[in-house]
Design an enzyme around this catalytic site. Structure first.
Site, short mmCIF file in Angstrom:
data_model
loop_
_atom_site.label_atom_id
_atom_site.label_comp_id
_atom_site.label_asym_id
_atom_site.label_seq_id
_atom_site.Cartn_x
_atom_site.Cartn_y
_atom_site.Cartn_z
N THR A 158 0.64 -1.45 0.50
CA THR A 158 0.18 0.09 -0.23
C THR A 158 0.46 1.50 -0.62
OG1 THR A 158 -1.73 -1.54 0.75
CG2 THR A 158 -1.91 1.13 1.56
N GLY A 159 0.00 2.08 -1.09
CA GLY A 159 1.63 3.32 -0.37
C GLY A 159 1.75 4.17 -2.14
N SER A 160 2.50 5.45 -2.48
CA SER A 160 2.59 5.26 -3.94
C SER A 160 3.41 4.75 -4.39
CB SER A 160 2.87 6.61 -4.29
OG SER A 160 4.18 7.16 -2.75
N THR A 161 4.66 4.25 -3.86
CA THR A 161 5.64 3.40 -3.75
C THR A 161 4.94 2.18 -4.83
OG1 THR A 161 6.95 4.63 -2.46
CG2 THR A 161 7.59 2.06 -4.23
N ASP A 204 6.26 -4.35 -1.39
CA ASP A 204 5.45 -3.17 -0.80
C ASP A 204 6.69 -1.97 -0.43
OD1 ASP A 204 3.73 -1.17 1.37
OD2 ASP A 204 3.06 -2.57 2.55
N GLY A 205 6.21 -0.86 0.03
CA GLY A 205 6.72 0.49 -0.01
C GLY A 205 7.80 0.42 1.59
N ASP A 256 8.35 3.48 5.48
CA ASP A 256 7.93 4.86 6.48
C ASP A 256 9.87 4.42 6.56
OD1 ASP A 256 5.25 5.31 5.29
OD2 ASP A 256 5.18 4.14 7.22
N GLY A 304 3.47 1.56 8.47
CA GLY A 304 1.38 1.54 8.48
C GLY A 304 0.90 3.39 8.36
N GLU A 311 -0.77 -5.94 5.96
CA GLU A 311 0.16 -5.15 5.31
C GLU A 311 1.55 -6.75 6.22
OE1 GLU A 311 1.79 -1.43 5.69
OE2 GLU A 311 0.53 -1.30 4.23
#
Ligand code: 5RP
Length: 223
Positions: A25-28, A81-82, A84, A95, A103
Site C-alpha cells: 500500500t502507498g505510492s511506491t 511493499d513500500g 516509511d 503503517g 501488511e
C-alpha cells in the site's frame, strides 16, 4: 521517471510466473501494481495477486490483475511493499497507510518479502523520523491507550480530512506513539503484549531484501 517508479520496476525482476504476489500500500506500491499488470499482460503470465488494503485492491482491479481474497490463502510467493523507514540491518517501519495487520500478515507469510523505497526512507534507527503506528481494537482503545501510556505517549490517528479517526480495513483504530525504549525487538514485544493491540508497524527481521534508490542509483540491502 521518478525514483519511486524506477524502484518499483526493479522489483519486477523477482516476480515469477505461476505465482501469488502480495500487493503493498502507498505510492511506491501503486507503481509496482501498475507495472506488474503491464508485465503480466505483455508476457502473458499467470499471476494472481492479493491486496494488503482497500486501496491496493482498487488499484489491482483498475489495472486488471487477477485478485484472490486474503481469506482463501495460507501463504504467498512474494510480497512487495513500500516503507516509511528502513535500516541497514533490514528492520522496517510501516503503517502510514494504516493497514498494519494485513501488511504484516502478507509480509510474514510470503516466501520472499521485498521492500521498495527511495533514500528518504533510510534511517539509522527505527522511530527516527516517524512515530510507531499501532493497530488497536476499536471498541476498547481507551483502555489500550492508557496501558501504552505507561511506556510511551501518542494519539489516535485522524483521517486525512481531520474530521474522524482513521480506521483500518480490518475495522481497527490506529495509534501513533513515541517511546523511550530504543531496543526495537524489546519495544515491539512490549507493545504486542499490551491487551487490545492487534499489530505494530515495526517489521522486525521479516524483510528479505530492500531495494533502495537515490537519484536513479539502486542499492540492494540484504543480510
Ligand atoms: C503503508 C506503508 C507505505 O508503504 C509507506 O507509508 C510508504 O508509502 P509511500 O510509498 O507512499 O512513500 O507502510 O502502510
Amino acid at each position: 521517471m521518478e525514483d519511486k517508479e524506477k524502484i518499483a520496476i526493479e522489483a519486477l525482476k523477482y516476480v515469477e510466473n505461476n505465482s501469488i504476489v502480495g500487493l503493498g500500500t502507498g505510492s511506491t506500491a501503486n507503481f509496482f501494481i501498475k507495472h506488474l499488470a503491464l508485465k503480466t499482460k505483455k508476457e502473458k503470465l499467470n499471476i494472481h495477486v492479493v491486496a494488503s488494503s482497500t486501496v491496493s485492491e482498487l488499484e489491482a482491479n483498475k489495472h486488471g490483475l487477477k485478485l484472490i481474497s486474503i481469506d482463501l490463502l495460507e501463504d504467498i510467493d512474494l510480497y512487495v511493499d513500500g516503507a516509511d523507514e528502513v535500516t541497514d540491518d533490514l528492520n522496517v517501519l510501516k503503517g502510514r497507510g494504516y493497514d498494519l495487520v494485513k501488511e504484516k500478515l502478507l509480509a510474514q507469510s510470503a516466501k520472499k518479502f521485498i521492500v521498495i523505497a527511495d533514500q528518504s526512507k533510510h534511517v539509522s534507527a527505527i522511530g527516527e523520523k516517524y512515530p510507531i503506528p499501532i493497530e488497536v481494537m476499536k471498541n476498547s482503545w481507551r483502555l489500550t491507550k492508557k496501558l501504552l501510556d505507561r511506556i510511551g505517549h501518542g494519539e489516535l490517528r485522524k483521517n486525512s480530512a481531520g474530521d474522524a479517526f482513521s480506521i483500518s480495513s480490518a475495522g481497527n483504530y490506529i495509534l501513533d506513539y513515541q517511546f523511550k525504549e530504543k531496543d526495537i525487538k524489546k519495544l515491539n514485544e512490549e507493545i504486542l503484549s499490551t491487551p487490545g493491540v492487534i499489530e505494530t508497524g515495526i517489521f522486525y527481521k521479516i524483510t528479505n531484501l530492500a531495494l533502495m534508490i537515490t537519484n536513479g542509483d539502486i542499492r540492494i540491502i540484504s543480510l
